[in-house]
Enzyme design. Structure first.
Site, PDB file in Angstrom:
ATOM      1  N   SER A 111      20.390  19.610 -40.444  1.00  0.00           N
ATOM      2  CA  SER A 111      20.471  20.406 -39.210  1.00  0.00           C
ATOM      3  C   SER A 111      21.777  20.149 -38.472  1.00  0.00           C
ATOM      4  N   THR A 149      12.646  26.370 -43.361  1.00  0.00           N
ATOM      5  CA  THR A 149      13.496  25.185 -43.239  1.00  0.00           C
ATOM      6  C   THR A 149      14.935  25.459 -43.637  1.00  0.00           C
ATOM      7  N   ARG A 159     -13.202  44.482 -52.886  1.00  0.00           N
ATOM      8  CA  ARG A 159     -14.244  43.473 -52.715  1.00  0.00           C
ATOM      9  C   ARG A 159     -15.379  43.997 -51.876  1.00  0.00           C
ATOM     10  N   TYR A 193      26.574  26.240 -52.618  1.00  0.00           N
ATOM     11  CA  TYR A 193      26.982  26.013 -51.223  1.00  0.00           C
ATOM     12  C   TYR A 193      26.528  24.615 -50.849  1.00  0.00           C
ATOM     13  N   GLU A 198      18.475  27.283 -44.432  1.00  0.00           N
ATOM     14  CA  GLU A 198      19.320  28.137 -43.587  1.00  0.00           C
ATOM     15  C   GLU A 198      19.058  27.861 -42.116  1.00  0.00           C
ATOM     16  N   GLY A 225     -12.268  33.095 -52.474  1.00  0.00           N
ATOM     17  CA  GLY A 225     -11.999  32.132 -53.545  1.00  0.00           C
ATOM     18  C   GLY A 225     -10.957  32.620 -54.516  1.00  0.00           C
ATOM     19  N   GLN A 231      26.559  21.965 -48.419  1.00  0.00           N
ATOM     20  CA  GLN A 231      26.733  21.547 -47.012  1.00  0.00           C
ATOM     21  C   GLN A 231      25.814  20.400 -46.677  1.00  0.00           C
ATOM     22  N   THR A 232      24.522  20.559 -46.872  1.00  0.00           N
ATOM     23  CA  THR A 232      23.531  19.545 -46.489  1.00  0.00           C
ATOM     24  C   THR A 232      23.721  18.246 -47.258  1.00  0.00           C
ATOM     25  N   ASP A 283      16.487  24.831 -39.836  1.00  0.00           N
ATOM     26  CA  ASP A 283      15.107  24.533 -39.444  1.00  0.00           C
ATOM     27  C   ASP A 283      14.733  25.456 -38.293  1.00  0.00           C
TER      28      ASP A 283
HETATM   29  C1  LIG Z   1      18.714  33.425 -50.101  1.00  0.00           C
HETATM   30  C2  LIG Z   1      18.346  32.233 -49.337  1.00  0.00           C
HETATM   31  C3  LIG Z   1      18.744  30.953 -50.035  1.00  0.00           C
HETATM   32  C4  LIG Z   1      18.709  29.847 -49.071  1.00  0.00           C
HETATM   33  C5  LIG Z   1      19.266  28.588 -49.634  1.00  0.00           C
HETATM   34  C6  LIG Z   1      19.496  27.652 -48.514  1.00  0.00           C
HETATM   35  C7  LIG Z   1      20.734  27.364 -48.071  1.00  0.00           C
HETATM   36  C8  LIG Z   1      20.935  26.456 -46.939  1.00  0.00           C
HETATM   37  O1  LIG Z   1      20.004  25.934 -46.354  1.00  0.00           O
HETATM   38  S1  LIG Z   1      22.569  26.265 -46.480  1.00  0.00           S
HETATM   39  C9  LIG Z   1      22.517  25.060 -45.175  1.00  0.00           C
HETATM   40  C10 LIG Z   1      21.883  25.620 -43.921  1.00  0.00           C
HETATM   41  N1  LIG Z   1      22.061  24.695 -42.852  1.00  0.00           N
HETATM   42  C11 LIG Z   1      21.886  25.044 -41.580  1.00  0.00           C
HETATM   43  O2  LIG Z   1      21.483  26.149 -41.242  1.00  0.00           O
HETATM   44  C12 LIG Z   1      22.253  23.998 -40.561  1.00  0.00           C
HETATM   45  C13 LIG Z   1      21.722  24.343 -39.197  1.00  0.00           C
HETATM   46  N2  LIG Z   1      22.590  23.757 -38.177  1.00  0.00           N
HETATM   47  C14 LIG Z   1      23.578  24.525 -37.570  1.00  0.00           C
HETATM   48  O3  LIG Z   1      23.765  25.689 -37.812  1.00  0.00           O
HETATM   49  C15 LIG Z   1      24.410  23.820 -36.527  1.00  0.00           C
HETATM   50  O4  LIG Z   1      24.398  22.439 -36.769  1.00  0.00           O
HETATM   51  C16 LIG Z   1      23.872  24.089 -35.075  1.00  0.00           C
HETATM   52  C17 LIG Z   1      24.118  25.522 -34.734  1.00  0.00           C
HETATM   53  C18 LIG Z   1      22.404  23.759 -34.977  1.00  0.00           C
HETATM   54  C19 LIG Z   1      24.622  23.184 -34.109  1.00  0.00           C
HETATM   55  O5  LIG Z   1      25.980  23.343 -34.381  1.00  0.00           O
HETATM   56  P1  LIG Z   1      27.061  22.599 -33.464  1.00  0.00           P
HETATM   57  O6  LIG Z   1      28.378  22.744 -34.121  1.00  0.00           O
HETATM   58  O7  LIG Z   1      26.574  21.241 -33.133  1.00  0.00           O
HETATM   59  O8  LIG Z   1      27.089  23.555 -32.206  1.00  0.00           O
HETATM   60  P2  LIG Z   1      26.439  23.392 -30.775  1.00  0.00           P
HETATM   61  O9  LIG Z   1      24.939  23.424 -30.871  1.00  0.00           O
HETATM   62  O10 LIG Z   1      27.095  22.263 -30.105  1.00  0.00           O
HETATM   63  O11 LIG Z   1      26.908  24.787 -30.128  1.00  0.00           O
HETATM   64  C20 LIG Z   1      28.303  24.949 -29.783  1.00  0.00           C
HETATM   65  C21 LIG Z   1      28.532  26.424 -29.501  1.00  0.00           C
HETATM   66  O12 LIG Z   1      28.623  27.096 -30.764  1.00  0.00           O
HETATM   67  C22 LIG Z   1      27.721  28.166 -30.801  1.00  0.00           C
HETATM   68  N3  LIG Z   1      27.301  28.348 -32.191  1.00  0.00           N
HETATM   69  C23 LIG Z   1      26.617  27.477 -32.954  1.00  0.00           C
HETATM   70  N4  LIG Z   1      26.440  27.990 -34.196  1.00  0.00           N
HETATM   71  C24 LIG Z   1      27.021  29.205 -34.194  1.00  0.00           C
HETATM   72  C25 LIG Z   1      27.156  30.236 -35.172  1.00  0.00           C
HETATM   73  N5  LIG Z   1      26.634  30.105 -36.404  1.00  0.00           N
HETATM   74  N6  LIG Z   1      27.822  31.356 -34.838  1.00  0.00           N
HETATM   75  C26 LIG Z   1      28.335  31.492 -33.592  1.00  0.00           C
HETATM   76  N7  LIG Z   1      28.249  30.552 -32.590  1.00  0.00           N
HETATM   77  C27 LIG Z   1      27.589  29.440 -32.920  1.00  0.00           C
HETATM   78  C28 LIG Z   1      26.597  27.744 -29.888  1.00  0.00           C
HETATM   79  O13 LIG Z   1      25.844  28.858 -29.472  1.00  0.00           O
HETATM   80  C29 LIG Z   1      27.372  27.076 -28.768  1.00  0.00           C
HETATM   81  O14 LIG Z   1      27.890  28.088 -27.971  1.00  0.00           O
HETATM   82  P3  LIG Z   1      28.043  27.815 -26.383  1.00  0.00           P
HETATM   83  O15 LIG Z   1      26.670  27.515 -25.873  1.00  0.00           O
HETATM   84  O16 LIG Z   1      28.602  29.089 -25.851  1.00  0.00           O
HETATM   85  O17 LIG Z   1      28.964  26.636 -26.274  1.00  0.00           O
HETATM   86  C1  FAD Z   2      14.334  24.932 -50.837  1.00  0.00           C
HETATM   87  C2  FAD Z   2      15.564  24.473 -50.090  1.00  0.00           C
HETATM   88  C3  FAD Z   2      16.814  24.960 -50.470  1.00  0.00           C
HETATM   89  C4  FAD Z   2      17.967  24.523 -49.817  1.00  0.00           C
HETATM   90  N1  FAD Z   2      19.198  24.965 -50.252  1.00  0.00           N
HETATM   91  C5  FAD Z   2      20.320  24.489 -49.658  1.00  0.00           C
HETATM   92  C6  FAD Z   2      21.608  24.888 -50.128  1.00  0.00           C
HETATM   93  O1  FAD Z   2      21.729  25.653 -51.072  1.00  0.00           O
HETATM   94  N2  FAD Z   2      22.715  24.370 -49.524  1.00  0.00           N
HETATM   95  C7  FAD Z   2      22.617  23.497 -48.470  1.00  0.00           C
HETATM   96  O2  FAD Z   2      23.647  23.058 -47.963  1.00  0.00           O
HETATM   97  N3  FAD Z   2      21.401  23.120 -47.980  1.00  0.00           N
HETATM   98  C8  FAD Z   2      20.257  23.590 -48.558  1.00  0.00           C
HETATM   99  N4  FAD Z   2      19.022  23.202 -48.086  1.00  0.00           N
HETATM  100  C9  FAD Z   2      18.943  22.230 -46.984  1.00  0.00           C
HETATM  101  C10 FAD Z   2      18.500  22.887 -45.684  1.00  0.00           C
HETATM  102  O3  FAD Z   2      19.510  23.689 -45.169  1.00  0.00           O
HETATM  103  C11 FAD Z   2      18.111  21.802 -44.672  1.00  0.00           C
HETATM  104  O4  FAD Z   2      16.998  21.098 -45.183  1.00  0.00           O
HETATM  105  C12 FAD Z   2      17.756  22.450 -43.332  1.00  0.00           C
HETATM  106  O5  FAD Z   2      18.924  22.882 -42.698  1.00  0.00           O
HETATM  107  C13 FAD Z   2      16.984  21.491 -42.414  1.00  0.00           C
HETATM  108  O6  FAD Z   2      17.772  20.366 -42.142  1.00  0.00           O
HETATM  109  P1  FAD Z   2      17.140  18.905 -42.308  1.00  0.00           P
HETATM  110  O7  FAD Z   2      16.575  18.809 -43.668  1.00  0.00           O
HETATM  111  O8  FAD Z   2      18.176  17.939 -41.877  1.00  0.00           O
HETATM  112  O9  FAD Z   2      15.953  18.881 -41.258  1.00  0.00           O
HETATM  113  P2  FAD Z   2      15.836  17.918 -39.980  1.00  0.00           P
HETATM  114  O10 FAD Z   2      16.774  18.380 -38.916  1.00  0.00           O
HETATM  115  O11 FAD Z   2      15.887  16.508 -40.418  1.00  0.00           O
HETATM  116  O12 FAD Z   2      14.353  18.318 -39.497  1.00  0.00           O
HETATM  117  C14 FAD Z   2      13.314  17.361 -39.382  1.00  0.00           C
HETATM  118  C15 FAD Z   2      12.607  17.617 -38.044  1.00  0.00           C
HETATM  119  O13 FAD Z   2      13.508  17.289 -36.988  1.00  0.00           O
HETATM  120  C16 FAD Z   2      13.495  18.322 -35.994  1.00  0.00           C
HETATM  121  N5  FAD Z   2      14.793  18.339 -35.295  1.00  0.00           N
HETATM  122  C17 FAD Z   2      16.017  18.153 -35.825  1.00  0.00           C
HETATM  123  N6  FAD Z   2      16.962  18.230 -34.867  1.00  0.00           N
HETATM  124  C18 FAD Z   2      16.321  18.468 -33.686  1.00  0.00           C
HETATM  125  C19 FAD Z   2      16.729  18.661 -32.334  1.00  0.00           C
HETATM  126  N7  FAD Z   2      18.025  18.626 -31.978  1.00  0.00           N
HETATM  127  N8  FAD Z   2      15.779  18.913 -31.391  1.00  0.00           N
HETATM  128  C20 FAD Z   2      14.464  18.981 -31.744  1.00  0.00           C
HETATM  129  N9  FAD Z   2      14.001  18.799 -33.009  1.00  0.00           N
HETATM  130  C21 FAD Z   2      14.927  18.540 -33.962  1.00  0.00           C
HETATM  131  C22 FAD Z   2      13.283  19.587 -36.812  1.00  0.00           C
HETATM  132  O14 FAD Z   2      12.771  20.644 -35.994  1.00  0.00           O
HETATM  133  C23 FAD Z   2      12.247  19.101 -37.845  1.00  0.00           C
HETATM  134  O15 FAD Z   2      10.955  19.230 -37.288  1.00  0.00           O
HETATM  135  C24 FAD Z   2      17.851  23.618 -48.731  1.00  0.00           C
HETATM  136  C25 FAD Z   2      16.593  23.151 -48.330  1.00  0.00           C
HETATM  137  C26 FAD Z   2      15.457  23.580 -49.003  1.00  0.00           C
HETATM  138  C27 FAD Z   2      14.105  23.060 -48.556  1.00  0.00           C
END
Ligand SMILES: CCCCC/C=C/C(=O)SCCNC(=O)CCNC(=O)[C@H](O)C(C)(C)COP(=O)(O)OP(=O)(O)OC[C@H]1O[C@@H](n2cnc3c(N)ncnc32)[C@H](O)[C@@H]1OP(=O)(O)O
Ligand code: FAD
Length: 627
Positions: free
Chosen positions: A144, A422, A310, A135, A424, A401, A137-138, A426
């Site tokens: 974020s 962090t 312990r 997946y 899925e 320890g 995306q990042t 932050d």
């Molecule tokens: C088994 C575990 C393995 C894990 C491996 C890791 C994988 C990964 O990390 S994958 C990558 C994960 N990345 C993230 O989670 C990114 C986080 N950021 C976001 O989700 C979005 O950027 C956001 C939600 C923080 C902001 O999105 P944006 O498009 O800018 O939306 P707004 O904040 O402007 O909100 C607009 C509107 O949309 C609603 N909304 C946002 N997200 C969702 C959602 N997922 N589902 C439904 N609705 C959503 C939000 O509530 C707003 O609604 P209104 O206030 O009514 O306008």
């Molecule tokens: C082990 C691991 C596995 C991962 N696997 C995947 C994967 O499979 N696929 C994928 O796509 N991604 C993956 N990721 C990436 C992950 O989804 C991102 O790292 C995560 O979504 C956080 O985004 P960032 O790194 O940009 O953090 P940032 O947003 O840069 O966070 C840095 C700091 O900024 C703060 N911040 C950011 N925005 C705001 C705001 N609007 N207001 C206040 N504070 C803010 C945060 O709270 C944090 O303290 C993985 C990451 C890790 C560590």
């Protein structure tokens, strides 16, 4: 001695039916049967050994993970395991690997955002592992802020293709698990450009590597991003970096359930919320809540069993010293974590129901509960992962320890778990989403739209908001307080769902009583921890706060005789726990001592390097001493 249960005296104190509690923890008799059978299968198969991970180099570690993943797949195929059994097997193999993202994100993304036709084409290949997905995306510059992603997908009507490109260094995909060395395909998220106009971020299926010789395809630069936190830990996973140089894919490889592009180059947005493009993240966040209860319960199981083994201080007339689990300070640190493990188990069950319900509603184009589902998955993922990461570290400290030894299982558990705060999303960014949802709810108070579900309680703040609705400083200015309000909102959901769980029929002698004690510990510990807020808002009086404290101490005394049985109910094998301190029979010291000598450093009595570095040093000291 081997074979002797050094915790038998503790198990005999139990006041409830442990086998019945095992069913409650597993979720059902069927779930318990699958879990019990598969965990024992994994524990008994030397092909799944994991006790040597901390001594392997990065390349050895990764190759060992590939071997195990292939062995797991062969076991699944040979034994014709069901999807449920296969998922349990991967869980008990307990090693971050590319398969987590293939099964946990790549397949759900196609199921959630692909059309029927796209699902029929790609899912059979993915289910048979004839392709391996990730997946993506990042990016290096954005994680974020999904709307800030820079990768582009430009439609070429001449060839009916999308051109996927990484225009800047910061647009390089960065972090996707399984991407670095294994995935043959990615769901890549990119800015859709049609006829010179941008249409936001969408998902695209892109092949990365040849299915013949695994070499990267033309235009694809891909590799691993390097070592991560801790030694073994998440370094079994190939989190990768990926750049596209004008890579062409067929139009039908854009996931088109939410938006479509026709062969004429017309962009169409379905009549579904744009946020469904984020659907995979919502799905994974709800699974992460269930995972939190597993990780926290593992750490609590280790710390509880070791706290009963312990003994330190308190010997009377030459008698045995005091078990550290009998110290009130140890109980006040350990038992709220035990209660949290159970609380997170039940909130995970409820969230799974909520996600299934919203998914069913989406099938009927009913989007009414989508905002609540987003807020709940985001907020509860944030709350439970923060509490679990902190809880695992507290369990390490509760073991003194020996908790710092790799053989305790706790350092590795912590290192593997902490990125959950962090990935899925932050945790702070997600809480801000909850805060936004709460503020939107407040702004609608007084209108015909009445809050329901997990925000129904907010009708009670209506009078407050009406008199203060004029005093609205910027969201950003108040964000710290709003994040705290978001946490409180999520904690209310956890407590409410624990109470609802207790209103269900729960079979087994004394089982419901034990869960009531744990529910009360969870709630009163929160009240104690945040009593400043409760007092300053007049929700409780100082007398109430004192009563809560007294009641907590009483509840800890009620849990004490049942503590070992309550962690036995998790039904973890010693193999899965991977901890000498947490071993079922409590025979800790002989196992610790035996394990020490297996360390490679003890392969020779005189260490490598003695003659080069130590001996000259000693000789030099002797010369100094003579001066
Ligand atoms: C088994 C575990 C393995 C894990 C491996 C890791 C994988 C990964 O990390 S994958 C990558 C994960 N990345 C993230 O989670 C990114 C986080 N950021 C976001 O989700 C979005 O950027 C956001 C939600 C923080 C902001 O999105 P944006 O498009 O800018 O939306 P707004 O904040 O402007 O909100 C607009 C509107 O949309 C609603 N909304 C946002 N997200 C969702 C959602 N997922 N589902 C439904 N609705 C959503 C939000 O509530 C707003 O609604 P209104 O206030 O009514 O306008
Ligand atoms: C082990 C691991 C596995 C991962 N696997 C995947 C994967 O499979 N696929 C994928 O796509 N991604 C993956 N990721 C990436 C992950 O989804 C991102 O790292 C995560 O979504 C956080 O985004 P960032 O790194 O940009 O953090 P940032 O947003 O840069 O966070 C840095 C700091 O900024 C703060 N911040 C950011 N925005 C705001 C705001 N609007 N207001 C206040 N504070 C803010 C945060 O709270 C944090 O303290 C993985 C990451 C890790 C560590």
């Amino acid at each position: 001695m081997e074979g002797v249960d050094h915790l038998a005296h503790e198990r005999n104190k139990s006041e409830f039916d442990v086998d019945a509690m095992k069913i409650v923890w597993a979720g059902s008799p069927h779930a318990f049967d699958v879990s019990d059978r598969i965990s024992k299968l994994v524990a008994s198969d030397p092909g799944f050994r994991k006790d040597n991970r901390s001594t392997l180099s990065r390349k050895e570690l990764f190759k060992n993970t590939l071997r195990k993943a292939a062995y797991a797949w062969k076991t699944i195929v040979d034994l014709r395991l069901s999807e449920e059994e296969a998922a349990k097997l991967r869980f008990y193999v307990d090693e971050p690997a590319f398969t987590d993202l293939h099964w946990g994100m790549f397949i759900p993304a196609i199921k959630g955002q692909g059309t029927e036709e796209q699902q029929q084409k790609w899912l059979p290949l993915a289910y048979k592992m004839q392709i391996i997905g990730c997946y993506a995306q990042t990016e290096l510059g954005h994680g974020s802020n999904v709307q800030g992603l820079e990768t582009t997908a430009t439609f070429d009507p001449q060839t009916d293709e999308f051109i996927i490109h990484s225009p800047t260094l910061t647009s390089s995909k960065w972090w996707p698990g399984g991407l670095g060395k294994v995935a043959t395909h990615a769901i890549a998220y990119a800015r859709l450009i049609v006829g010179g106009r941008e249409h936001g971020v969408n998902g695209f299926i892109v092949q990365l590597r040849s299915l013949e010789d695994h070499s990267p395809l033309l235009g694809i630069t891909v590799g691993d991003i390097g070592m991560k936190f801790g030694n073994g830990a998440y370094n079994t996973m190939d989190n990768g970096v990926l750049r596209f140089d004008h890579v062409r894919i067929p139009r039908n490889q854009m996931l088109m359930r939410v938006s479509q592009v026709t062969c004429e180059g017309k962009y169409k947005q379905s009549d579904v919320p744009r946020q469904l493009v984020y659907g995979t993240m919502v799905y994974v966040r709800q699974t992460i809540v269930a995972d939190a209860s597993c990780a926290l319960s593992r750490a609590v199981c280790i710390a509880t069993r070791y706290s009963a083994v312990r003994r330190q201080f308190g010997s009377q007339n030459g008698g045995p010293e005091t078990q550290v689990i009998d110290y009130k300070t140890q109980q006040s640190r350990l038992f709220p974590l035990l209660a949290s493990a159970y609380a997170f188990r039940f909130i995970g069950e409820w969230l799974k129901w909520l996600y299934a319900d919203v998914t069913q509603r989406l099938q009927a184009n009913d989007f009414s509960t989508l905002p609540e589902a987003h807020a709940c998955t985001a907020g509860l993922k944030s709350l439970t992962t923060t509490a679990t990461a902190d809880g695992i570290e507290e369990c390490r400290k509760l073991c003194g320890g020996h908790g710092y030894l790799c053989s305790s299982g706790l350092p590795e558990l912590f290192a593997v778990y902490v990125p959950a705060c962090t990935y899925e999303g932050d945790n702070t960014v997600l809480l801000l989403q909850v805060a936004r949802f709460l503020m939107k709810t407040v702004s609608q108070l007084g209108s015909s739209k009445k809050p329901v579900g997990t925000i129904a309680y907010m009708t009670r703040v209506e009078h407050l908001m009406q008199c203060r609705c004029g005093v609205q400083r910027g969201f950003a200015e108040l964000s710290v307080d709003l994040v705290e309000a978001a946490v409180a909102h999520c904690q209310l959901i956890v407590v409410s769902k624990f109470i609802e769980k207790l209103q269900q029929e729960i079979p087994g002698k004394g089982v419901k009583q034990q869960l009531e004690v744990l529910c009360n510990i969870y709630a009163l510990f929160l009240l104690h921890k945040h009593q400043g807020d409760f007092l300053s808002t007049g929700c409780i009086t100082p007398k109430h706060a004192a009563l809560a404290n007294d009641e907590l101490r009483s509840l800890y005394s009620q849990v004490r005789p049942n503590a070992i049985a309550l962690v036995d109910a998790f039904n973890y094998t010693d193999h899965y726990l991977g901890s000498i301190l947490g071993c079922y029979d409590g025979n800790v010291y002989p196992k610790l001592y035996e394990a020490a000598w297996k360390d490679p450093l003890n392969e020779s009595v005189v260490p490598d390097g003695y003659h080069q570095y130590i001996r000259p040093l000693l000789k030099q000291e002797i010369r100094t001493a003579r001066l």
